[in-house]
Design a protein around this motif. Structure first.
Motif, PDB file in Angstrom:
ATOM      1  N   ILE A  62      -3.417  -1.081  17.581  1.00  0.00           N
ATOM      2  CA  ILE A  62      -2.786  -1.768  18.707  1.00  0.00           C
ATOM      3  C   ILE A  62      -1.871  -2.884  18.207  1.00  0.00           C
ATOM      4  N   ALA A  63      -2.233  -3.495  17.076  1.00  0.00           N
ATOM      5  CA  ALA A  63      -1.409  -4.570  16.510  1.00  0.00           C
ATOM      6  C   ALA A  63       0.003  -4.070  16.213  1.00  0.00           C
ATOM      7  N   PHE A  64       0.116  -2.878  15.661  1.00  0.00           N
ATOM      8  CA  PHE A  64       1.434  -2.319  15.348  1.00  0.00           C
ATOM      9  C   PHE A  64       2.203  -1.998  16.630  1.00  0.00           C
ATOM     10  N   ALA A  65       1.498  -1.437  17.616  1.00  0.00           N
ATOM     11  CA  ALA A  65       2.153  -1.135  18.892  1.00  0.00           C
ATOM     12  C   ALA A  65       2.625  -2.418  19.565  1.00  0.00           C
ATOM     13  N   PHE A  66       1.790  -3.461  19.509  1.00  0.00           N
ATOM     14  CA  PHE A  66       2.153  -4.742  20.106  1.00  0.00           C
ATOM     15  C   PHE A  66       3.363  -5.356  19.401  1.00  0.00           C
ATOM     16  N   GLY A  67       3.403  -5.260  18.081  1.00  0.00           N
ATOM     17  CA  GLY A  67       4.537  -5.791  17.329  1.00  0.00           C
ATOM     18  C   GLY A  67       5.836  -5.103  17.698  1.00  0.00           C
ATOM     19  N   MET A 230      21.496  -0.547  12.493  1.00  0.00           N
ATOM     20  CA  MET A 230      20.696  -1.240  11.481  1.00  0.00           C
ATOM     21  C   MET A 230      20.616  -2.741  11.743  1.00  0.00           C
ATOM     22  N   GLU A 231      21.696  -3.327  12.250  1.00  0.00           N
ATOM     23  CA  GLU A 231      21.696  -4.765  12.524  1.00  0.00           C
ATOM     24  C   GLU A 231      20.704  -5.102  13.645  1.00  0.00           C
ATOM     25  N   LEU A 232      20.686  -4.271  14.679  1.00  0.00           N
ATOM     26  CA  LEU A 232      19.714  -4.486  15.756  1.00  0.00           C
ATOM     27  C   LEU A 232      18.287  -4.231  15.269  1.00  0.00           C
ATOM     28  N   LEU A 233      18.123  -3.234  14.386  1.00  0.00           N
ATOM     29  CA  LEU A 233      16.799  -3.001  13.818  1.00  0.00           C
ATOM     30  C   LEU A 233      16.342  -4.230  13.036  1.00  0.00           C
ATOM     31  N   ARG A 234      17.258  -4.858  12.309  1.00  0.00           N
ATOM     32  CA  ARG A 234      16.895  -6.070  11.566  1.00  0.00           C
ATOM     33  C   ARG A 234      16.413  -7.160  12.515  1.00  0.00           C
ATOM     34  N   LYS A 235      17.113  -7.325  13.641  1.00  0.00           N
ATOM     35  CA  LYS A 235      16.701  -8.338  14.605  1.00  0.00           C
ATOM     36  C   LYS A 235      15.347  -8.003  15.231  1.00  0.00           C
ATOM     37  N   ILE A 236      15.149  -6.721  15.499  1.00  0.00           N
ATOM     38  CA  ILE A 236      13.855  -6.288  16.040  1.00  0.00           C
ATOM     39  C   ILE A 236      12.743  -6.573  15.038  1.00  0.00           C
ATOM     40  N   LEU A 237      13.012  -6.271  13.760  1.00  0.00           N
ATOM     41  CA  LEU A 237      11.998  -6.463  12.720  1.00  0.00           C
ATOM     42  C   LEU A 237      11.679  -7.938  12.493  1.00  0.00           C
ATOM     43  N   ILE A 238      12.667  -8.820  12.700  1.00  0.00           N
ATOM     44  CA  ILE A 238      12.413 -10.254  12.547  1.00  0.00           C
ATOM     45  C   ILE A 238      11.307 -10.707  13.488  1.00  0.00           C
ATOM     46  N   ILE A 239      11.252 -10.101  14.677  1.00  0.00           N
ATOM     47  CA  ILE A 239      10.193 -10.408  15.641  1.00  0.00           C
ATOM     48  C   ILE A 239       8.986  -9.511  15.424  1.00  0.00           C
ATOM     49  N   ILE A 241       7.791  -7.674  12.746  1.00  0.00           N
ATOM     50  CA  ILE A 241       6.951  -7.771  11.544  1.00  0.00           C
ATOM     51  C   ILE A 241       5.988  -8.947  11.612  1.00  0.00           C
ATOM     52  N   PRO A 242       6.444 -10.179  11.946  1.00  0.00           N
ATOM     53  CA  PRO A 242       5.468 -11.264  12.081  1.00  0.00           C
ATOM     54  C   PRO A 242       4.429 -10.993  13.174  1.00  0.00           C
ATOM     55  N   SER A 243       4.860 -10.360  14.284  1.00  0.00           N
ATOM     56  CA  SER A 243       3.906 -10.046  15.350  1.00  0.00           C
ATOM     57  C   SER A 243       2.882  -9.026  14.875  1.00  0.00           C
TER      58      SER A 243
END
Length: 449
Positions: A62-67, A230-239, A241-243
């Protein structure tokens, strides 16, 4: 219906937006509560212990889905606030492709690692086979968990908190009925509990994904959006990955704590399983309101309406403290009755365990709720380093103190005392980080996203 969170009185806007979110999480928690309730009432105390034991491992998935949910939701909120509709649709497609890949990897890992994990947390022999069976079926339903989370994240980003509520209300109440049918009518045992959840989550996921697809088609777009960026994926990952790291480490911490609890035997496991479901109902409610505040903050960040972020924080504090009062009264004075509700024939140890857990934790809901509101703002403005620092402080303290205090007291009550300490110190950090970040926004009108 899509809702612009950048206009209107912030407190009124947040109440209208977050109340359906709160209702949604109540129904979401009914999935887990129903599983434990049916297992304890219609199967056995050991079955209740097995479902509760498995639940701590499912939280990793669930942690991965929530992130993925939060990464998509925050970025889409910012794009919706700035009215960049073409990039918004690309962000949704990018998040779906990324989430699908993560889901496949997790399913493969789950097939091979659940058995060792159950051994690692010292699962008692009498509940091992049922725990493994529940997890095997749960892993098959991971795509439903992932894409339902993505869909609800998009709804929230667009300011629509009512549609997910309707889906969850229908599927959760259906889950209770199907749980009872499979267990009591078809005598399927723990497998019936797991298959009922699988079926109802699949239906709610399908409805949510179809509605999102239809809703996105109604948003005007000057040009055909790209399928992946890829740029949007980077922005998504910024939020994201920490989540993911936050929720994963919390799950790992809970698994370590569960291993300590398992050392006290099945009755303590059963009592904890019932009580922690009640506790998770409260904490997840606060977290969901925090997620709503993330969407509110992100939309207003995108619209450059920075003062509304502060107003949203204050409104969020009022909201969660209003919820704390009834939950505290309920758990402090009626905790024993609620624990008994999960068990047909409860042992004295199981009942005492659950009651002690609720008595110790519930007064501190006023503390942890403030942390989760501050965390919501930090996520919404992409201050993820501060967000993670506060979260890991809570986790590390709770795990270390659970081992230490349980050894000193030679009882499970030492484990329960670890929660308030971790909550209090991490709340101080989260609130201080919020004030620091808001000062930066209001002075310089810039936040790195």
């Amino acid at each position: 219906m899509n809702k612009d969170l950048t206009v209107g009185k912030p407190e009124t806007v947040l109440w209208k937006f977050c109340l359906p979110l709160f209702g949604s999480i109540i129904f979401q928690q009914l999935y887990n509560i129903a599983d434990s309730l049916v297992a304890g009432k219609f199967i056995s105390e050991n079955a209740l212990a097995a479902v509760g034991n498995s639940y701590e491992i499912t939280l990793i998935f669930i942690a991965f889905a929530f992130g993925c949910n939060m990464g998509c939701s925050v970025v889409v909120s910012q794009l919706f606030g700035s009215k960049e509709y073409s990039r918004l649709k690309t962000a949704v497609a990018t998040a779906c492709i990324f989430s699908g890949a993560v889901c496949v990897l997790l399913m493969l890992m789950g097939i091979f690692t659940c058995n060792p994990l159950l051994h690692l947390i010292r699962t008692p022999t009498q509940v091992f086979s049922d725990s493994k069976l529940y997890l095997d079926i749960y892993i098959l339903g991971l795509p439903f968990v992932f894409f339902y989370n993505i869909a609800t994240g998009i709804f929230s980003a667009l300011g629509d908190s009512k549609t997910p509520f309707y889906f969850l209300a229908a599927s959760s109440t259906s889950n209770i009925a199907v749980d009872i049918l499979f267990v009591k009518g078809f005598h399927m045992g723990v497998a019936g509990v797991a298959w009922a959840t699988f079926l109802c989550q699949g239906i709610s996921c399908g409805m949510a994904v179809f509605t999102v697809w239809f809703r996105l088609r109604t948003i005007p777009c000057p040009e055909k959006p790209a399928l992946f960026d890829m740029e949007l994926l980077r922005k998504i990952l910024i939020i994201a990955i920490p989540s993911i790291l936050q929720q994963s480490f919390i799950s790992i911490g809970n698994i370590l704590i569960q291993s300590v609890i398992n050392g006290f035997g099945a009755p303590v496991m059963a009592g904890y399983s019932a009580a922690v479901k009640l506790n998770n109902l409260v904490i997840t409610s606060f977290t969901t309101i925090g997620n709503g505040i993330s969407n509110f903050s992100a939309q207003n960040l995108g619209a450059k309406k920075y003062e509304r972020i502060r107003s949203g924080f204050l409104a969020g504090i009022k909201m969660v403290w209003c919820l704390c009062i009834p939950f505290c009264i309920l758990y402090l004075f009626f905790g024993s009755h609620l624990i008994r509700f999960f068990m047909e024939k409860s042992s004295g140890m199981a009942l005492m365990t659950g009651r002690q857990f609720l008595w110790i934790l519930s007064p501190f809901y006023f503390v942890v709720s403030a942390k989760l509101v501050a965390d919501g703002v930090l996520r919404g403005v992409s201050a993820m380093c501060q967000f993670m620092a506060a979260t890991f402080t809570d986790l590390i303290l709770r795990v270390l103190l659970a081992f230490l205090l349980s050894d000193l007291t030679k009882s499970a009550i030492g484990i329960w005392c670890a929660w308030p300490v971790g909550w209090t110190l991490s709340t101080v950090l989260s609130v201080l980080f919020y004030f620091s970040q808001y000062k930066k926004i209001s002075k310089h009108n810039i936040v790195s996203v």
